[in-house]
Motif scaffolding. Structure first.
Motif, PDB file in Angstrom:
ATOM      1  N   GLU A   1       0.829  -1.208   0.000  1.00 25.82           N
ATOM      2  CA  GLU A   1       0.000   0.000   0.000  1.00 25.82           C
ATOM      3  C   GLU A   1       0.860   1.252   0.000  1.00 25.82           C
ATOM      4  O   GLU A   1       0.615   2.194  -0.768  1.00 25.82           O
ATOM      5  CB  GLU A   1      -0.916  -0.002   1.230  1.00 25.82           C
ATOM      6  N   LYS A   2       1.878   1.262   0.858  1.00 24.05           N
ATOM      7  CA  LYS A   2       2.741   2.441   0.958  1.00 24.05           C
ATOM      8  C   LYS A   2       3.515   2.676  -0.332  1.00 24.05           C
ATOM      9  O   LYS A   2       3.583   3.811  -0.837  1.00 24.05           O
ATOM     10  CB  LYS A   2       3.717   2.272   2.128  1.00 24.05           C
ATOM     11  N   ASN A   3       4.112   1.614  -0.871  1.00 25.72           N
ATOM     12  CA  ASN A   3       4.942   1.772  -2.063  1.00 25.72           C
ATOM     13  C   ASN A   3       4.118   2.188  -3.276  1.00 25.72           C
ATOM     14  O   ASN A   3       4.550   3.031  -4.072  1.00 25.72           O
ATOM     15  CB  ASN A   3       5.688   0.463  -2.348  1.00 25.72           C
ATOM     16  N   GLU A   4       2.927   1.613  -3.435  1.00 24.37           N
ATOM     17  CA  GLU A   4       2.061   2.016  -4.547  1.00 24.37           C
ATOM     18  C   GLU A   4       1.668   3.481  -4.416  1.00 24.37           C
ATOM     19  O   GLU A   4       1.680   4.226  -5.406  1.00 24.37           O
ATOM     20  CB  GLU A   4       0.809   1.132  -4.575  1.00 24.37           C
TER      21      GLU A   4
ATOM     22  N   TRP B   1      -4.232  -0.159   5.894  1.00 27.13           N
ATOM     23  CA  TRP B   1      -3.364  -0.515   7.021  1.00 27.13           C
ATOM     24  C   TRP B   1      -2.789   0.722   7.692  1.00 27.13           C
ATOM     25  O   TRP B   1      -2.603   0.762   8.911  1.00 27.13           O
ATOM     26  CB  TRP B   1      -2.230  -1.419   6.526  1.00 27.13           C
ATOM     27  N   TRP B   2      -2.487   1.745   6.901  1.00 25.00           N
ATOM     28  CA  TRP B   2      -1.841   2.941   7.438  1.00 25.00           C
ATOM     29  C   TRP B   2      -2.839   3.860   8.134  1.00 25.00           C
ATOM     30  O   TRP B   2      -2.449   4.887   8.688  1.00 25.00           O
ATOM     31  CB  TRP B   2      -1.090   3.662   6.316  1.00 25.00           C
ATOM     32  N   GLY B   3      -4.107   3.493   8.108  1.00 22.31           N
ATOM     33  CA  GLY B   3      -5.091   4.176   8.930  1.00 22.31           C
ATOM     34  C   GLY B   3      -5.288   3.486  10.265  1.00 22.31           C
ATOM     35  O   GLY B   3      -5.805   4.086  11.215  1.00 22.31           O
ATOM     36  N   ARG B   4      -4.862   2.214  10.345  1.00 25.82           N
ATOM     37  CA  ARG B   4      -4.973   1.481  11.606  1.00 25.82           C
ATOM     38  C   ARG B   4      -3.837   1.834  12.562  1.00 25.82           C
ATOM     39  O   ARG B   4      -4.028   1.879  13.769  1.00 25.82           O
ATOM     40  CB  ARG B   4      -4.976  -0.018  11.324  1.00 25.82           C
TER      41      ARG B   4
ATOM     42  N   VAL C   1      -4.741   9.112  13.008  1.00 18.21           N
ATOM     43  CA  VAL C   1      -4.111   7.795  13.164  1.00 18.21           C
ATOM     44  C   VAL C   1      -3.378   7.792  14.509  1.00 18.21           C
ATOM     45  O   VAL C   1      -2.171   8.032  14.569  1.00 18.21           O
ATOM     46  CB  VAL C   1      -3.135   7.493  12.004  1.00 18.21           C
ATOM     47  N   PRO C   2      -4.081   7.521  15.602  1.00 21.04           N
ATOM     48  CA  PRO C   2      -3.483   7.692  16.935  1.00 21.04           C
ATOM     49  C   PRO C   2      -2.529   6.585  17.361  1.00 21.04           C
ATOM     50  O   PRO C   2      -1.689   6.808  18.234  1.00 21.04           O
ATOM     51  CB  PRO C   2      -4.702   7.726  17.857  1.00 21.04           C
TER      52      PRO C   2
ATOM     53  N   ILE D   1       0.733  -1.075  17.179  1.00 17.37           N
ATOM     54  CA  ILE D   1      -0.301  -2.071  17.414  1.00 17.37           C
ATOM     55  C   ILE D   1      -1.633  -1.351  17.675  1.00 17.37           C
ATOM     56  O   ILE D   1      -1.761  -0.633  18.673  1.00 17.37           O
ATOM     57  CB  ILE D   1       0.046  -2.975  18.610  1.00 17.37           C
ATOM     58  N   PRO D   2      -2.626  -1.503  16.803  1.00 15.31           N
ATOM     59  CA  PRO D   2      -3.907  -0.814  16.996  1.00 15.31           C
ATOM     60  C   PRO D   2      -4.516  -1.142  18.372  1.00 15.31           C
ATOM     61  O   PRO D   2      -4.509  -2.284  18.808  1.00 15.31           O
ATOM     62  CB  PRO D   2      -4.779  -1.365  15.862  1.00 15.31           C
TER      63      PRO D   2
END
Length: 436
Positions: A331-334, A360-363, A427-428, A432-433
């Motif tokens: 996700e990050k690389n794209e 994932w980067w919102g979790r 994104v707090p 680990i969410p």
């Protein structure tokens, strides 16, 4: 010295504003501590140590021998291991130059230029695996146990290479025109030698930092694991335990994945902002291959059969971690490459940078670290619970990733200002969410 002063005081190379790692005392402690700890993990965890009890129980005899017996130090010098290790490093250099590979442009540097990187780590790894496999098939598994048999000598050889590169690139960083790392130009020799003074040391078109990041140490880690498996097979009459197979499979998958996705390292903090000094040299060349392979080395002399149920549970932990690690990095690389196939949401900072706030980067702000930690746990679980020493990697890795996360957050806070505060509200969680 006048030339180096002009270069160091130029607007592009300001003096470092702060220290990390508790400054020069911390840098000195790590510079000395990493090699010592690598040796300690060997001398207190081997086939004569009684099953790898905690180092506090076995360290004193080794220390007493080191202080009283000069022959102890000669064990660390192994001409055969040195010749094999330096030949291996030369092989990686030749493979980089000879094997085909795409040239990829890195992120823009402070001077407006771009570093170019040749991408052929995966083909280098496949070549090394092919040659090793052929060697084993021709001469038998007992012929490929030399990493196990000459362990201390290989550690010393890798340490010598790390030290030589640390000194070399520190000295060459004083040549006029060098672009220095913002954090490595403090003026303190101990600290700058450790943290890395020059941002991107190069020889011709060879970028030293990215080369060391994946090739000599990472591929060697896989070859060491294979050597440990050969050592176990030699002891067991050609048989491998399910625990050794799991460790070899997990770590081999991780290594080959890293090599295959080589361009992904170009967006890491190591490549973008860290200088190349003893920290990265000893980490890439010594620590990764000779500490990360601890579980395979332990299983070479302490074979353990797990059974189907336990093996399946460990497989589930590893693949959960790998799924999180790989999908979050994709996700990050794209997104960084201008693609957003999942239509993820993001915020745009005043500088024009975009920060993901969904997927994932919102979790969490570092979901890939969560995947890393789960995989690290899965690599240690096959060794069972007879000793805590084989779980050293999990504990160390957790500390390392938390420290990296804090370093990254601090840099982002300085870079993005109030936009970073807004991002942290969206994104707090750090890794680990709902936990951290």
């Amino acid at each position: 010295m006048s030339n180096s002063k002009r270069s160091d005081n130029a607007p592009l190379n300001p003096q470092s504003a702060s220290y990390e790692f508790l400054g020069p005392p911390g840098a000195l402690a790590i510079t000395l501590g990493v090699p010592v700890l690598t040796y300690v993990l060997f001398f207190t965890c081997n086939d004569s140590s009684g099953g790898c009890p905690p180092p506090v129980q076995t360290l004193y005899p080794s220390l007493a021998q080191a202080l009283s017996d000069p022959a102890f130090w000669w064990k660390l010098w192994d001409p055969k291991a040195f010749s094999v290790y330096y030949s291996w490093y030369a092989f990686c250099l030749i493979a980089w130059a000879v094997l085909p590979g795409d040239w990829v442009q890195g992120t823009q540097l402070r001077d407006g230029k771009y570093q170019q990187y040749k991408i052929n780590a995966f083909s280098t790894g496949l070549l090394a695996l092919g040659l090793s496999t052929g060697y084993i098939l021709r001469f038998g598994v007992q012929s490929f146990t030399f990493f196990y048999d000459h362990w201390a000598g290989f550690v010393s050889a890798a340490l010598s290479m790390s030290f030589l590169q640390g000194v070399l690139w520190y000295a060459l960083s004083f040549k006029e025109g060098k672009l220095l790392a913002l954090g490595g130009n403090s003026g303190n020799f101990i600290y700058d030698f450790y943290i890395g003074r020059e941002l991107n040391p190069t020889v011709g078109s060879l970028d030293i930092k990215s080369f060391n990041e994946l090739r000599p140490g990472m591929i060697l880690w896989l070859l060491i694991d294979i050597s440990m498996a050969c050592s176990q097979a030699t002891r067991l009459g050609g048989h491998l335990t399910d625990s050794m197979i799991l460790v070899l499979f997990f770590q081999g998958l991780y290594i080959l994945d890293a090599l295959y996705n080589e361009p992904a390292i170009l967006t890491t903090i190591d490549i973008i902002s860290d200088g190349f000094g003893f920290m990265l040299a000893v980490g890439d060349l010594l620590w990764v291959p000779f500490v990360y392979s601890l579980q395979a080395r332990y299983l070479a002399f302490r074979p353990k059969d797990l059974g189907y149920a336990w093996s399946a549970a460990i497989l589930a932990v590893n693949f959960l971690g790998y799924f999180i690690f790989r999908t979050s990095n994709n996700e990050k690389n794209e997104f960084k490459n201008g693609r957003n196939p999942k239509n993820l949401s993001y915020i745009t900072t005043e500088q024009g940078s975009k920060l993901l706030t969904s997927g994932w980067w919102g979790r969490s702000r570092h979901p890939n670290y969560l995947g890393d930690l789960l995989m690290a746990l899965a690599w240690s679980l096959p060794t069972g619970f007879d000793t805590p020493v084989t779980y050293f990697y999990v504990i160390y890795f957790a500390i390392l990733l938390i420290h990296r996360q804090r370093r990254d957050d601090e840099k982002c806070e300085k870079k993005y200002g109030k936009d970073w505060d807004r991002y942290q509200r969206l994104v707090p969680y750090r890794i680990i969410p709902y936990v951290y």
